[in-house]
Design a protein around this motif. Sequence first.
Motif, PDB file in Angstrom:
ATOM      1  N   SER A   1      71.458  42.699  31.792  1.00 38.62           N
ATOM      2  CA  SER A   1      72.880  42.721  31.455  1.00 38.62           C
ATOM      3  C   SER A   1      73.025  43.390  30.082  1.00 38.62           C
ATOM      4  CB  SER A   1      73.448  41.304  31.446  1.00 38.62           C
ATOM      5  OG  SER A   1      72.789  40.527  30.477  1.00 38.62           O
ATOM      6  N   THR A   2      74.206  43.940  29.833  1.00 34.52           N
ATOM      7  CA  THR A   2      74.457  44.665  28.585  1.00 34.52           C
ATOM      8  C   THR A   2      74.142  43.803  27.367  1.00 34.52           C
ATOM      9  OG1 THR A   2      76.151  45.985  29.645  1.00 34.52           O
ATOM     10  CG2 THR A   2      76.280  45.791  27.254  1.00 34.52           C
ATOM     11  N   MET A   3      74.597  42.554  27.385  1.00 36.84           N
ATOM     12  CA  MET A   3      74.497  41.728  26.190  1.00 36.84           C
ATOM     13  C   MET A   3      73.093  41.175  25.959  1.00 36.84           C
ATOM     14  SD  MET A   3      77.514  41.992  25.133  1.00 36.84           S
ATOM     15  CE  MET A   3      77.747  40.741  23.872  1.00 36.84           C
ATOM     16  N   LYS A   4      72.285  41.073  26.995  1.00 37.72           N
ATOM     17  CA  LYS A   4      70.978  40.424  26.825  1.00 37.72           C
ATOM     18  C   LYS A   4      69.839  41.432  26.693  1.00 37.72           C
ATOM     19  CE  LYS A   4      72.222  35.961  27.971  1.00 37.72           C
ATOM     20  NZ  LYS A   4      72.333  35.621  29.387  1.00 37.72           N
ATOM     21  N   ALA A   5      70.167  42.721  26.648  1.00 40.93           N
ATOM     22  CA  ALA A   5      69.114  43.737  26.719  1.00 40.93           C
ATOM     23  C   ALA A   5      68.017  43.518  25.673  1.00 40.93           C
ATOM     24  CB  ALA A   5      69.731  45.130  26.553  1.00 40.93           C
ATOM     25  N   ALA A   6      68.429  43.285  24.420  1.00 37.68           N
ATOM     26  CA  ALA A   6      67.423  43.150  23.361  1.00 37.68           C
ATOM     27  C   ALA A   6      66.599  41.883  23.541  1.00 37.68           C
ATOM     28  CB  ALA A   6      68.107  43.152  21.997  1.00 37.68           C
ATOM     29  N   ASP A   7      67.267  40.798  23.933  1.00 35.17           N
ATOM     30  CA  ASP A   7      66.557  39.529  24.089  1.00 35.17           C
ATOM     31  C   ASP A   7      65.570  39.589  25.251  1.00 35.17           C
ATOM     32  OD1 ASP A   7      67.857  38.456  21.959  1.00 35.17           O
ATOM     33  OD2 ASP A   7      69.383  37.426  23.133  1.00 35.17           O
ATOM     34  N   VAL A   8      65.983  40.247  26.346  1.00 35.69           N
ATOM     35  CA  VAL A   8      65.090  40.344  27.499  1.00 35.69           C
ATOM     36  C   VAL A   8      63.856  41.171  27.125  1.00 35.69           C
ATOM     37  CG1 VAL A   8      64.834  41.307  29.820  1.00 35.69           C
ATOM     38  CG2 VAL A   8      66.879  39.986  29.227  1.00 35.69           C
ATOM     39  N   GLN A   9      64.090  42.263  26.431  1.00 36.68           N
ATOM     40  CA  GLN A   9      62.968  43.112  26.011  1.00 36.68           C
ATOM     41  C   GLN A   9      61.973  42.306  25.165  1.00 36.68           C
ATOM     42  OE1 GLN A   9      62.743  46.687  26.357  1.00 36.68           O
ATOM     43  NE2 GLN A   9      60.944  46.960  25.064  1.00 36.68           N
TER      44      GLN A   9
ATOM     45  N   LEU B   1      86.897  42.897  39.615  1.00 41.31           N
ATOM     46  CA  LEU B   1      86.332  43.098  40.954  1.00 41.31           C
ATOM     47  C   LEU B   1      85.188  42.115  41.215  1.00 41.31           C
ATOM     48  CD1 LEU B   1      86.321  47.004  40.950  1.00 41.31           C
ATOM     49  CD2 LEU B   1      87.629  45.576  42.541  1.00 41.31           C
ATOM     50  N   ARG B   2      84.368  41.868  40.190  1.00 42.03           N
ATOM     51  CA  ARG B   2      83.257  40.943  40.401  1.00 42.03           C
ATOM     52  C   ARG B   2      83.769  39.513  40.497  1.00 42.03           C
ATOM     53  NH1 ARG B   2      81.504  36.500  36.944  1.00 42.03           N
ATOM     54  NH2 ARG B   2      82.682  36.790  35.048  1.00 42.03           N
ATOM     55  N   ILE B   3      84.872  39.187  39.811  1.00 40.47           N
ATOM     56  CA  ILE B   3      85.436  37.838  39.945  1.00 40.47           C
ATOM     57  C   ILE B   3      85.941  37.644  41.378  1.00 40.47           C
ATOM     58  CG2 ILE B   3      87.270  36.274  39.172  1.00 40.47           C
ATOM     59  CD1 ILE B   3      87.123  37.695  36.418  1.00 40.47           C
ATOM     60  N   GLU B   4      86.640  38.664  41.885  1.00 44.10           N
ATOM     61  CA  GLU B   4      87.154  38.565  43.263  1.00 44.10           C
ATOM     62  C   GLU B   4      86.016  38.336  44.251  1.00 44.10           C
ATOM     63  OE1 GLU B   4      91.273  40.910  44.168  1.00 44.10           O
ATOM     64  OE2 GLU B   4      89.489  42.145  44.060  1.00 44.10           O
ATOM     65  N   LYS B   5      84.850  38.916  43.930  1.00 49.63           N
ATOM     66  CA  LYS B   5      83.717  38.817  44.848  1.00 49.63           C
ATOM     67  C   LYS B   5      82.862  37.576  44.563  1.00 49.63           C
ATOM     68  CE  LYS B   5      81.108  40.261  48.164  1.00 49.63           C
ATOM     69  NZ  LYS B   5      81.574  40.044  49.545  1.00 49.63           N
ATOM     70  N   GLY B   6      83.157  36.890  43.425  1.00 49.13           N
ATOM     71  CA  GLY B   6      82.430  35.666  43.117  1.00 49.13           C
ATOM     72  C   GLY B   6      81.015  35.874  42.622  1.00 49.13           C
ATOM     73  N   PHE B   7      80.745  37.049  42.042  1.00 46.00           N
ATOM     74  CA  PHE B   7      79.417  37.294  41.457  1.00 46.00           C
ATOM     75  C   PHE B   7      79.337  36.647  40.079  1.00 46.00           C
ATOM     76  CE2 PHE B   7      78.930  41.511  43.941  1.00 46.00           C
ATOM     77  CZ  PHE B   7      78.209  40.880  44.948  1.00 46.00           C
ATOM     78  N   ALA B   8      78.262  35.900  39.837  1.00 48.92           N
ATOM     79  CA  ALA B   8      78.071  35.302  38.513  1.00 48.92           C
ATOM     80  C   ALA B   8      77.696  36.387  37.522  1.00 48.92           C
ATOM     81  CB  ALA B   8      76.970  34.248  38.574  1.00 48.92           C
ATOM     82  N   ALA B   9      78.248  36.274  36.317  1.00 44.04           N
ATOM     83  CA  ALA B   9      77.902  37.221  35.245  1.00 44.04           C
ATOM     84  C   ALA B   9      77.757  36.439  33.948  1.00 44.04           C
ATOM     85  CB  ALA B   9      78.976  38.298  35.146  1.00 44.04           C
ATOM     86  N   GLY B  10      77.848  37.129  32.836  1.00 40.79           N
ATOM     87  CA  GLY B  10      77.589  36.498  31.535  1.00 40.79           C
ATOM     88  C   GLY B  10      78.390  35.244  31.277  1.00 40.79           C
ATOM     89  N   SER B  11      79.630  35.183  31.773  1.00 44.50           N
ATOM     90  CA  SER B  11      80.439  33.992  31.483  1.00 44.50           C
ATOM     91  C   SER B  11      79.973  32.787  32.287  1.00 44.50           C
ATOM     92  CB  SER B  11      81.923  34.271  31.738  1.00 44.50           C
ATOM     93  OG  SER B  11      82.102  34.851  33.010  1.00 44.50           O
ATOM     94  N   GLU B  12      79.222  33.007  33.359  1.00 40.55           N
ATOM     95  CA  GLU B  12      78.641  31.876  34.095  1.00 40.55           C
ATOM     96  C   GLU B  12      77.172  31.684  33.708  1.00 40.55           C
ATOM     97  OE1 GLU B  12      80.370  34.397  35.884  1.00 40.55           O
ATOM     98  OE2 GLU B  12      82.165  33.211  35.537  1.00 40.55           O
ATOM     99  N   ILE B  13      76.484  32.770  33.385  1.00 45.56           N
ATOM    100  CA  ILE B  13      75.094  32.668  32.910  1.00 45.56           C
ATOM    101  C   ILE B  13      75.179  32.459  31.401  1.00 45.56           C
ATOM    102  CG2 ILE B  13      72.858  33.859  32.799  1.00 45.56           C
ATOM    103  CD1 ILE B  13      73.686  35.356  35.347  1.00 45.56           C
TER     104      ILE B  13
END
Lengths: 87, 980
Positions: free
Chosen positions: B711-719, B836-848
């Motif tokens: 994800s955009t926000m976690k890139a540095a932490d994941v690396q 669009l992702r909310i409509e589809k119910g995909f979890a993203a940063g606000s749920e992770i």
Amino acid sequence: MLAITCPNCGERNSNEFRYGGDASIVRPSHEDPSEEAWFRYVYIRDNPKGPHREYWQHVGGCRGWLIIERNTSNHVVLGVRRAGECR
Amino acid sequence: MQVSGSRLPSGGRIDREKPIGFSFDGRSYSGYAGDTLASALLANGVSLVGRSFKYHRPRGIFSAGIEEPNALVTFGHDGRRDPNVPATMVELVEGLEAQSQNRWPSLGFDVLAVNQVFAPLLSAGFYYKTFMGPTRRAWLFYEHFIRRAAGLGKASLQPDPDRYDTEYAFTDVAIIGSGPTGLAAALSVARSGARVTLIEQDGAIGGQMLSQPSEGAAADWLAAAGADIAGFPQITVRTRSTAFGLYDGNTIGIVERRDHLGPEPGQTRQLLVLLKAQSIIFTTGAIERPLLFADNDRPGVMLASAASTYLNRFAVACGRTIVVATNNDSAYATARDFAAAGSKVTVLDARPASPLADSARKHGITVLQDHQLLAAHGSPVSAVAFRSGSSEARLSCDLLLTSAGWTPSVHLTSHLGIRPIYDARIGGFVPGSFAAGHFGAGALMGDYTTAEAIERGAAAGLGAACFCGRKAEPHAIPTPDLDEGIARDLPALAVPRRGKVFVDLQTDVTTSDIALSDREGFRSVEHLKRYTTLGMGTDQGKTSNVHAIALMALARDQSIEQTGTTTFRPPYSPVAVGVLAGRSIHGHFKPIRRTPLHDWHLRRGAEMIEVGLWKRPLFYPEHGPDVGAAAIAEMKLVRSAVGLVDVSTLGKIEVAGPDALTFLDRLYVNNLGKLQVGKGRYCVMLRDDGIVFDEGVVIRLAEERFFLTTSTMKAADVQSWMEFLAQTAWPDLRVHITSVTDEWAMLALAGPRSRDVLAAAFPDIATDDESLPKMAVVTGTFAGEVLRIQRVSYSGERAYEIHVGSRRGAALADHLMAAGQPVGVEPYGVDAMGALRIEKGFAAGSEIDGTTTLDDIGLGGLAKKSGGFAGAVLSRRPTLTNPDRRRLVGLQCLDAGRQLRTGSILFSEGAPQRGHGIGHVTAVTFSPETDKQIGLALLSGGPERIGETMLATFPVRNEMVRVRVVSPVFVDPDGARIDA
């Protein structure tokens, strides 16, 4: 302005590094199924005054993970090694 | 003619060839180059320069240095206005504008001077007692008026137009203070060959030597030492530089003032120097403290040494009929200086005898032994009252100088936690000890004669040179022949019982405040300080702290050692926030990251938004007048035709090596063993504690080479996390991890017509569903760069992600727009993408969000059943598998026209609305597909509550809406569209 002597890059300002936690705790092996072992690894920490082994990563340099021995009472760095070499 | 303060016809260290015009409170005056604002005001006969903090009492210039408690002025105007600057520290420059502070309407007539009448009410703790506790509401009402009445200068509200810089500097030996001690130390170090940085807050080196007569033994010595210093290239002299703090790693924080150079374009006004030294010599000297007597704050009362400075350095005689009241020998030099300048001088010495008395009398000075100063009279001072034996008498004067000994400047040596210790010999605190490589000498250590200071300074220099591994030989440094008196073996502090006796002039704390504080039970010196505010002004009590400790010891009938000092913390003197910020302001405060398509977005008029460090297009105004309307249009475009979105901000990492697959299989919860070359998979990783860390797509580019997104926000932490595992946990795995975020531009084409665009854009690449099934990857080239197309959807629609080398990103976007023109392709922004992702119910940063498990966000099915992954063991803890945990659901707003807000708290209907509820809303949008306000939420019990009606409260705005719990998948629950 602490200076840390990176084994790869030489003496650098501490703002190039990022603290990475207590390095005195041994990570359970990948296959270890013991909840107790992982619980202790993740949560149980001493908070010593004096020498302390800790992980730092040279994020603004070689990106190497280092084990630094630092005196927590005066921030004097007593030693720096590459993390992989300490095992 | 006002006799107080007039310039002598000759002498001093001022340049009479260079007159300088300045103004104070709107009136024009003239001084000379080399003057401070204080010396120039005194030369012009200005004796009243400010009003005091609490009582608005008239105040004059009290000192000649950084310890000044009274003469705080505001200088400059508009964005350059600087409040609370000691006039004693302002170098006079042409056109300088200064104003007095804390007076209204004018300095001469101040309405709030009426506070003096109510002084008995305004004792220590007045505000606490009156406005706190049960009457706290009263404080809320009165605070505004009180803050206005009690205070200092006002800061400018305009942006600071000046430039500030930061310098990292290194040296072998840092010497703080360039008095005779520091100069001797510097010469001694330099002769060993080591590098020296000599730090001096004044505009010139010399310290107290600058306050000695400008002709004679001291001046000659200083000139010779200065020439010697200049002869050593390894000595760096930093003047106008205040060492304000000592930090870990032998780092000294220094502010170098270049204000005198004026606001020229490109000129640095002040410089923050972080100086790292192997060894430090503290030669910070000592500051004189005054005697205590009634009305000791009147204009015309001054420190004895300060008057000498004005006389000798600035050729300003602050008075003609002078009383020097002292309890030690150091003030006799001042008496002699004034007698030599033709003034009538009377010394009131509290002691029965002084070895200097006879010689003083020979200079025509009247010396009265065993005389206690009781009070000052007149404003400015016109007489003093004193007691001799049992009789009291008065003596007229126009200047009252006092000395009660000297206080070593132990601030810096104490900053790292070494407590100063009391030295009864000098009646002051000296450094408690020194760390290895630190040395102290001179007045700081109680070495009060110039000869002692030079000798000890040279010795400290040898010690420092040796510490740096240099061979150092002692060299004799000549000492000037000065007829000095020093302040040792002081009599007990005498405190008159009558009248208002100020201890801390800046914060208006009196002897009775200290007594009151003791009666009310404040027994620690730290409590005394906070209750009375003693030492809490901008001068940090440099002339008052030792007296306060002595008075407290007296009140408690204990020793000064037992009473101890308050804690010394940086900064030693005020430091402007601007200089600490340096260049890290505006766009330089943090870097801005731009995607390879940044200019492309701007060309299309996109409204940009900050996402972390990134700038991303929020929406394209061509699609609607505001973000709401445009995003709805963009969502409809994706659901009905095709849209193009820039996803280059995703973190991108390549993992390669013989053990790359094993590494990733351990890292992700997914079973990656069967991932074929040319295929990708949606993957999730956990933290060691079992909580979801991040999600993204892993593509197997080759047998031993993988590409993954974060994800955009976690890139540095994941690396960092991957590097941690590879280097410390599993060093036996042969794997390389490389960030390639900046190497690739990534565009997503989403919508039922997306394949039509691809087919038109890349006729040579097979993109039909057989060649490119879901999650598969095909490669090709575009404009000479590698091109990758992966079929992956973030919206629920048929969609593709296209990767190309960064420098071809904009060209690729143009190419896709041109190819998609027949089917109506349009770009869309991150607002529509998120909706669009909310409509589809995909979890993203606000749920992770660092609290949720795989099951909480409906991804439990991804986890492999056999074989471990990071976080697996703790993810099975009972607390993380409890069915009552908050789990992902959808919400439908039931109140038409009402806004459902992110962050709302969920309560069951009829349940008491207290505490944190049973869930919270993580994301909301208007759904054009269902024509409703919808949202995602983490709700206790999760899917088991589907069908229930709940209340979503938003206490910040006092709003409440009814919502129905539904499946998080609002669009195409069967997943048919992805193949449409």
